[in-house]
Design a protein around this motif. Structure first.
Motif, PDB file in Angstrom:
ATOM      1  N   CYS A   1       0.827  -1.210   0.000  1.00 39.90           N
ATOM      2  CA  CYS A   1       0.000   0.000   0.000  1.00 39.90           C
ATOM      3  C   CYS A   1       0.860   1.257   0.000  1.00 39.90           C
ATOM      4  CB  CYS A   1      -0.925  -0.009   1.209  1.00 39.90           C
ATOM      5  SG  CYS A   1      -2.141  -1.347   1.186  1.00 39.90           S
TER       6      CYS A   1
ATOM      7  N   CYS B   1       0.575   4.071  -2.778  1.00 40.82           N
ATOM      8  CA  CYS B   1      -0.047   5.333  -2.355  1.00 40.82           C
ATOM      9  C   CYS B   1       0.950   6.418  -1.958  1.00 40.82           C
ATOM     10  CB  CYS B   1      -0.975   5.076  -1.174  1.00 40.82           C
ATOM     11  SG  CYS B   1      -2.364   3.997  -1.566  1.00 40.82           S
TER      12      CYS B   1
ATOM     13  N   LYS C   1      -6.706   6.597   9.085  1.00 43.57           N
ATOM     14  CA  LYS C   1      -6.652   6.375   7.636  1.00 43.57           C
ATOM     15  C   LYS C   1      -7.131   7.596   6.841  1.00 43.57           C
ATOM     16  CE  LYS C   1      -6.740   1.361   7.520  1.00 43.57           C
ATOM     17  NZ  LYS C   1      -7.385   0.178   6.940  1.00 43.57           N
ATOM     18  N   HIS C   2      -7.783   8.527   7.515  1.00 40.08           N
ATOM     19  CA  HIS C   2      -8.188   9.760   6.834  1.00 40.08           C
ATOM     20  C   HIS C   2      -6.967  10.560   6.354  1.00 40.08           C
ATOM     21  CE1 HIS C   2      -7.416  10.997  10.981  1.00 40.08           C
ATOM     22  NE2 HIS C   2      -7.147  12.204  10.488  1.00 40.08           N
TER      23      HIS C   2
ATOM     24  N   PRO D   1      -6.073   8.975   1.917  1.00 35.62           N
ATOM     25  CA  PRO D   1      -7.265   8.410   1.270  1.00 35.62           C
ATOM     26  C   PRO D   1      -6.971   7.218   0.348  1.00 35.62           C
ATOM     27  CG  PRO D   1      -7.315  10.791   1.156  1.00 35.62           C
ATOM     28  CD  PRO D   1      -5.969  10.407   1.698  1.00 35.62           C
ATOM     29  N   CYS D   2      -5.882   7.252  -0.382  1.00 39.48           N
ATOM     30  CA  CYS D   2      -5.525   6.133  -1.258  1.00 39.48           C
ATOM     31  C   CYS D   2      -5.346   4.869  -0.435  1.00 39.48           C
ATOM     32  CB  CYS D   2      -4.248   6.467  -2.033  1.00 39.48           C
ATOM     33  SG  CYS D   2      -3.532   5.084  -2.947  1.00 39.48           S
ATOM     34  N   TYR D   3      -4.626   4.970   0.658  1.00 35.12           N
ATOM     35  CA  TYR D   3      -4.368   3.852   1.576  1.00 35.12           C
ATOM     36  C   TYR D   3      -5.693   3.349   2.144  1.00 35.12           C
ATOM     37  CZ  TYR D   3      -1.700   1.453   5.328  1.00 35.12           C
ATOM     38  OH  TYR D   3      -1.141   0.541   6.178  1.00 35.12           O
ATOM     39  N   ARG D   4      -6.554   4.275   2.523  1.00 37.76           N
ATOM     40  CA  ARG D   4      -7.846   3.950   3.119  1.00 37.76           C
ATOM     41  C   ARG D   4      -8.765   3.238   2.125  1.00 37.76           C
ATOM     42  NH1 ARG D   4     -10.686   9.132   3.738  1.00 37.76           N
ATOM     43  NH2 ARG D   4     -11.054   8.764   1.536  1.00 37.76           N
ATOM     44  N   ASP D   5      -8.750   3.653   0.862  1.00 40.23           N
ATOM     45  CA  ASP D   5      -9.723   3.179  -0.120  1.00 40.23           C
ATOM     46  C   ASP D   5      -9.307   1.921  -0.880  1.00 40.23           C
ATOM     47  OD1 ASP D   5     -11.264   5.326   0.656  1.00 40.23           O
ATOM     48  OD2 ASP D   5     -10.600   6.605  -0.996  1.00 40.23           O
ATOM     49  N   MET D   6      -8.096   1.434  -0.697  1.00 44.23           N
ATOM     50  CA  MET D   6      -7.687   0.200  -1.387  1.00 44.23           C
ATOM     51  C   MET D   6      -8.427  -0.991  -0.790  1.00 44.23           C
ATOM     52  SD  MET D   6      -3.627   0.611  -2.129  1.00 44.23           S
ATOM     53  CE  MET D   6      -3.499  -0.989  -2.872  1.00 44.23           C
ATOM     54  N   MET D   7      -9.032  -1.809  -1.665  1.00 47.20           N
ATOM     55  CA  MET D   7      -9.803  -2.967  -1.214  1.00 47.20           C
ATOM     56  C   MET D   7      -9.216  -4.252  -1.804  1.00 47.20           C
ATOM     57  SD  MET D   7     -12.183  -1.752   0.653  1.00 47.20           S
ATOM     58  CE  MET D   7     -12.772  -0.118   1.030  1.00 47.20           C
TER      59      MET D   7
ATOM     60  N   PRO E   1     -10.930  -3.836   3.401  1.00 48.01           N
ATOM     61  CA  PRO E   1      -9.742  -2.962   3.276  1.00 48.01           C
ATOM     62  C   PRO E   1      -8.475  -3.799   3.099  1.00 48.01           C
ATOM     63  CG  PRO E   1     -11.107  -2.286   5.123  1.00 48.01           C
ATOM     64  CD  PRO E   1     -11.661  -3.578   4.635  1.00 48.01           C
TER      65      PRO E   1
END
Length: 95
Positions: free
Chosen positions: A61, A65, A76-77, A80-86, A92
């Motif tokens: 990640c 990111c 994680k806010h 955002p890239c790190y937060r939104d990777m699924m 997550p």
């Protein structure tokens, strides 16, 4: 003799300088994130978890990111890239 030596020295310097840029490009390709030390950031992030698995995903990640949230959990806010990777299951991906 001095003229030959001077000429050979100049030719050598020109050839040597032409090789510097490709070597630097290879170095950048190997480690694209020179501005962020993913190893240490992920070490802090994963210090209180199952270290090997957490580090593996954190490093992936981080490289993608170019950021890692602060602390060992949450925040994680900040990235955002790190937060939104699924992952493939919709969970997550990044710890």
């Amino acid at each position: 003799m001095k003229l030959v030596f001077a000429t050979l020295s100049i030719v050598f310097l020109v050839l040597a300088s032409s090789l510097v840029h490709p070597c630097m490009a290879i170095s950048d390709a190997i480690k694209p994130n020179s501005s962020l030390d993913c190893d240490s950031k992920c070490g802090v992030r994963c210090s209180k978890s199952g270290h090997d698995r957490c580090l593996t995903f954190c490093l992936k990640c981080c490289l993608k990111c170019n950021c890692v949230p602060s602390g060992t959990y949450g925040n994680k806010h900040e990235c955002p890239c790190y937060r939104d990777m699924m992952n493939s299951k919709g969970n997550p991906k990044c710890p």
